[in-house]
Design a protein around this motif. Sequence first.
Motif, mmCIF file in Angstrom:
data_model
loop_
_atom_site.group_PDB
_atom_site.id
_atom_site.type_symbol
_atom_site.label_atom_id
_atom_site.label_comp_id
_atom_site.label_asym_id
_atom_site.label_seq_id
_atom_site.Cartn_x
_atom_site.Cartn_y
_atom_site.Cartn_z
ATOM 1 N N VAL A 265 -5.846 8.777 -4.895
ATOM 2 C CA VAL A 265 -6.642 8.167 -3.816
ATOM 3 C C VAL A 265 -7.413 6.960 -4.327
ATOM 4 C CG1 VAL A 265 -8.599 8.557 -2.279
ATOM 5 C CG2 VAL A 265 -6.804 10.277 -2.460
ATOM 6 N N VAL A 266 -8.015 7.084 -5.507
ATOM 7 C CA VAL A 266 -8.779 5.965 -6.073
ATOM 8 C C VAL A 266 -7.868 4.765 -6.322
ATOM 9 C CG1 VAL A 266 -10.045 5.205 -8.117
ATOM 10 C CG2 VAL A 266 -10.575 7.401 -7.078
ATOM 11 N N CYS B 226 -4.928 4.038 -4.951
ATOM 12 C CA CYS B 226 -4.396 3.463 -3.709
ATOM 13 C C CYS B 226 -5.478 2.745 -2.901
ATOM 14 C CB CYS B 226 -3.760 4.559 -2.867
ATOM 15 S SG CYS B 226 -2.292 5.279 -3.638
ATOM 16 N N THR B 227 -6.709 3.190 -3.008
ATOM 17 C CA THR B 227 -7.804 2.548 -2.271
ATOM 18 C C THR B 227 -8.176 1.214 -2.901
ATOM 19 O OG1 THR B 227 -8.646 4.730 -1.676
ATOM 20 C CG2 THR B 227 -10.145 2.867 -1.402
ATOM 21 N N ALA B 228 -7.988 1.123 -4.227
ATOM 22 C CA ALA B 228 -8.397 -0.098 -4.919
ATOM 23 C C ALA B 228 -7.577 -1.307 -4.486
ATOM 24 C CB ALA B 228 -8.265 0.107 -6.429
ATOM 25 N N ARG C 190 -5.619 -8.541 -6.252
ATOM 26 C CA ARG C 190 -4.798 -7.375 -5.912
ATOM 27 C C ARG C 190 -3.617 -7.231 -6.873
ATOM 28 N NH1 ARG C 190 0.326 -8.027 -3.755
ATOM 29 N NH2 ARG C 190 -0.507 -9.396 -2.125
ATOM 30 N N PRO D 274 -6.097 -2.344 -1.407
ATOM 31 C CA PRO D 274 -6.571 -3.135 -0.256
ATOM 32 C C PRO D 274 -7.961 -3.724 -0.467
ATOM 33 C CG PRO D 274 -6.577 -0.787 0.246
ATOM 34 C CD PRO D 274 -5.856 -0.939 -1.042
ATOM 35 N N LEU D 275 -8.789 -3.046 -1.235
ATOM 36 C CA LEU D 275 -10.121 -3.591 -1.501
ATOM 37 C C LEU D 275 -10.023 -4.876 -2.313
ATOM 38 C CD1 LEU D 275 -12.166 -0.351 -2.319
ATOM 39 C CD2 LEU D 275 -12.190 -1.701 -0.206
ATOM 40 N N ILE E 84 0.841 -1.219 0.000
ATOM 41 C CA ILE E 84 0.000 0.000 0.000
ATOM 42 C C ILE E 84 0.866 1.255 0.000
ATOM 43 C CG2 ILE E 84 -1.660 1.332 1.351
ATOM 44 C CD1 ILE E 84 -2.848 -1.346 2.295
ATOM 45 N N ASN F 44 2.529 1.734 -3.302
ATOM 46 C CA ASN F 44 1.572 2.215 -4.302
ATOM 47 C C ASN F 44 1.307 3.714 -4.149
ATOM 48 O OD1 ASN F 44 1.230 -0.190 -5.618
ATOM 49 N ND2 ASN F 44 -0.497 -0.854 -4.350
ATOM 50 N N VAL F 45 1.239 4.204 -2.900
ATOM 51 C CA VAL F 45 1.037 5.635 -2.690
ATOM 52 C C VAL F 45 2.156 6.429 -3.353
ATOM 53 C CG1 VAL F 45 0.970 7.477 -0.970
ATOM 54 C CG2 VAL F 45 -0.314 5.357 -0.585
#
Length: 472
Positions: A105-106, A108-110, A122, A112-113, A70, A73-74
């Motif tokens: 943000v989109v 990086c959020t994808a 992933r 962990p989801l 994560i 990826n940021v």
Amino acid sequence: MLRPLPLDVTTTWVLVGLVHLGVAAAVWNVLTGRHDRYSTLLWCAGTALAGVMMVVYATRGVLPHLPVIIVANVFGYTGFALRWAALRREREQPLPWWTLAGLVVVACTAVPLLDAVDSRWRVLGNLTLNMLASLALCLEARSLARARSSRSAAMLGWAYGVVAVVLIARLAALSSGLSSSPGPLATAFDTELLLLAWMLTALWANLGYVGFAIEMAERRARLRGAQLAAATEQREQAEQQAQALRALSEERQELLRVISHEVRQPLHNAQAVLQGAADALRGAAGVPGLERARSVLGEITRSLDNTLAVSTRLVEERAPPLRDTDLEMLVELVLGDLPAEGRARVRVWRDSAARTAALDVGLMRLALRNLLNNALAYATPGTPVALRIVDGEEPLAIVFEVADEGPGIAPALLPRLFERGVRGRHDVHGQGLGLFIVRRALQMQGGTAEVRSKASGSVFTLTVPQGQEEAP
């Protein structure tokens, strides 16, 4: 079969990350002061964040796996966003910061989801997002190459195009199940191809950006050179035109001097002859006619003086030097310019202790003569005209006042009285130049000409500042 790299995977990604960081520092050092600072900062920061991403990614075997992915990826997606923003800015189409932040943000959020669903999803999602980001940079660089006709920008676009192709191949391999077991092909994709792809972005893409910046600097230099050459040519043309105008002005001045001499001399000769004839025939029947002829010749001479004054000295831009002048001599010269019958009506008053004043004799003589002739023409016939010389104190000045006992000046005419062509009455001979010449003569000496009027007459005031060597 592809041979494995001599380095382990962790060391490989650290080295590639350090190369990104080193290249970012080198690009910043080369382009600072030579290219747009903000665009350079965005590009170098994006490249440096890509390097940080790789170094962080290399620690996934030591630190907790998902948090490392994560964080990496940021850094990685932020690096993509900054480089994209740099290329957009180069095309003069900057992106709002909130658009870039939203995309990061989109993305990086994808991760962990997707990991919550399945780690395989992933990995596929991460590869897809990296591929799309690389493709976006490729297309943006190609657009920049077309917009700026830059081969270096095209080179930059090809670099990210190759990265996108490699990621597509890796995505296809994973999707087809080729990497379900750690075989040679999977190892090749995981190490050699990805290493080569990211090394390409670190070297080829950054060389392309530096080349693009150099191309733009060269174009700006050529444009400045062309502008400088055009400005130099315009300046040279202006200087040539100024020289031609000066030569034309000098020719005109010389012609006017010739005309002045050739016309005025015969008039003065004629006046002298008439004066001699009048003296010889004094008391005879023909004298009144001679006096009338003398009056007409005097009027023609004065009109000629005014016309020549406007055409020569009063149109000059440079103010004349003001010299110490005897005031008694100036008054005698002015009175001598008046016809005999007018001279008898002038009363001179000296309320100044000064014997001399700094002024231009020719201009002041012309101004006073015009004022006195005006006063004699417009005042009630037979009434006296006063010429007063007084001191001005604030500021220090010499002041000449010409007052008459006439009908005064119409209030509507007062604001325009000193303009060219304005006349008080049309039954009085003239061209409307007298008062215009008076004001211009005073302006050239740094002074002023003013008038005040009432029913019992008018007063014209000429003020010439003192305490300076020449008019400003």
